[in-house]
Design a protein around this motif. Structure first.
Motif, short mmCIF file in Angstrom:
data_model
loop_
_atom_site.label_atom_id
_atom_site.label_comp_id
_atom_site.label_asym_id
_atom_site.label_seq_id
_atom_site.Cartn_x
_atom_site.Cartn_y
_atom_site.Cartn_z
N CYS A 116 58.73 48.70 33.92
CA CYS A 116 58.26 47.83 35.00
C CYS A 116 58.99 46.50 34.96
O CYS A 116 59.33 45.94 36.01
N VAL A 117 59.21 45.96 33.77
CA VAL A 117 59.90 44.67 33.69
C VAL A 117 61.37 44.83 34.04
O VAL A 117 61.96 43.94 34.68
N GLU A 118 61.99 45.95 33.69
CA GLU A 118 63.38 46.19 34.07
C GLU A 118 63.50 46.29 35.59
O GLU A 118 64.43 45.74 36.19
N ASN A 119 62.56 47.00 36.20
CA ASN A 119 62.59 47.14 37.66
C ASN A 119 62.37 45.80 38.36
O ASN A 119 62.97 45.52 39.40
N ALA A 120 61.48 44.98 37.79
CA ALA A 120 61.23 43.67 38.39
C ALA A 120 62.49 42.81 38.36
O ALA A 120 62.83 42.15 39.36
N PHE A 121 63.21 42.82 37.24
CA PHE A 121 64.46 42.07 37.18
C PHE A 121 65.48 42.62 38.19
O PHE A 121 66.23 41.86 38.81
N GLY A 122 65.50 43.94 38.35
CA GLY A 122 66.43 44.53 39.32
C GLY A 122 66.10 44.13 40.75
O GLY A 122 67.01 43.86 41.55
N ILE A 123 64.81 44.09 41.08
CA ILE A 123 64.40 43.68 42.43
C ILE A 123 64.77 42.22 42.68
O ILE A 123 65.24 41.86 43.76
N VAL A 124 64.54 41.37 41.68
CA VAL A 124 64.89 39.95 41.83
C VAL A 124 66.38 39.79 42.07
O VAL A 124 66.81 39.02 42.95
N ALA A 125 67.21 40.51 41.30
CA ALA A 125 68.66 40.41 41.47
C ALA A 125 69.12 40.96 42.81
O ALA A 125 70.12 40.50 43.37
N ALA A 126 68.39 41.96 43.34
CA ALA A 126 68.75 42.51 44.65
C ALA A 126 68.35 41.58 45.78
O ALA A 126 69.06 41.47 46.79
#
Length: 279
Positions: free
Chosen positions: A206-216
């Motif tokens: 979940c934290v990895e996905n959150a960082f990915g969404i922020v970067a996108a």
């Protein structure tokens, strides 16, 4: 897109002129160079830098109490229930990880901001809930050790009488603590340990996905940020608040219209690590 009242809130919290609002938000969303924005908005480069700093500080000051308020015991319990319902990991109150935010080498700092990837960065250390929203960011290790986060007392695991503490989940970079759990190391693991690692990884991602969404969403993270360290910290804090603000708006929309994690989103691996079909 946010609802009308949310758009009104976002506009009202920025006590800046319209051109300043646009310049600051365009910088976060596009990652354009400040010199490019100075030509686009017909203002000086030093003015662009000041506008970005003011915009990020305004976003942080006004949004932080709303979207990143200190969780209560009831909030932690709600997060734990959501983790078990969505990712089948009980007594989990958040996933923790750090993200390297690349920056231009600050002057006269030596190796202070140099990282193992041979670049320069500041670290965003964050807790994320089961819906990819940030729960906390900043200096949180000492707050946990001092029991200042209102974490609820230990509770029985679902359908058992085994009492366990509420924990955060992290990767191998974090130590084992009574409030922090990580996967079993190595490859030659028993079936039970492999299943446990699978379940923990489902929650931790979940934290990895959150960082990915922020970067996108905010392309400013796609390359080193050319700004002072203080401005970089303000940028990170503002984007975290904006991410939560937009995620709340996204969750309020019908499932088929959500931009991230639409219906049908699921794992492609079984608990044993084998491939399976995604419906």
């Amino acid at each position: 897109m946010p609802d009308s009242w949310q758009c009104a809130l976002l506009v009202s919290i920025l006590a800046l002129k319209q051109k300043k609002r646009q310049c600051g938000l365009v910088f976060l969303a596009s990652g354009d160079l400040m010199v490019s924005l100075s030509y686009q908005f017909r203002i000086g480069r030093s003015t662009v830098s000041r506008i970005i700093r003011e915009t990020c500080e305004a976003l942080q000051d006004k949004l932080h109490p709303i979207v990143l308020a200190k969780p209560s015991s009831e909030k932690w319990l709600a997060i734990a229930n959501k983790y078990f319902a969505k990712w089948q990991f009980p007594n989990c109150i958040g996933a923790i990880d750090g993200k390297h935010v690349l920056i231009q080498a600050p002057p006269n700092t030596g190796s202070r901001y140099h990282n193992y990837k041979r670049g320069f960065s500041i670290i965003l250390l964050a807790f994320v809930d089961a819906d990819y929203k940030f729960v906390r960011h900043s200096v949180i290790g000492q707050a946990i050790e001092c029991n200042q986060l209102n974490i609820p007392n230990s509770a029985a695991l679902p359908s058992t009488k085994t009492v366990m503490p509420f924990v955060f989940v992290g990767d191998e970079a974090f130590p084992l603590k009574n409030y922090l759990m990580r996967s079993f190391p190595g490859n030659a693991l028993s079936k039970e340990r492999r299943i446990f690692n699978y379940r923990l990884s489902r929650a931790r991602r979940c934290v990895e996905n959150a960082f990915g969404i922020v970067a996108a969403r905010f392309r400013i993270f796609r390359k080193p940020i050319t700004a002072s360290v203080e401005t970089c910290k303000a940028i990170v804090a503002a984007t975290v608040c904006l991410h939560n603000f937009l995620k709340l708006a996204d969750d309020a929309m019908p499932p088929l219209k959500r931009r991230y994690c639409p219906p049908g989103f699921s794992d492609t691996l079984s608990p044993n690590g084998d491939k399976r079909n995604v419906h």
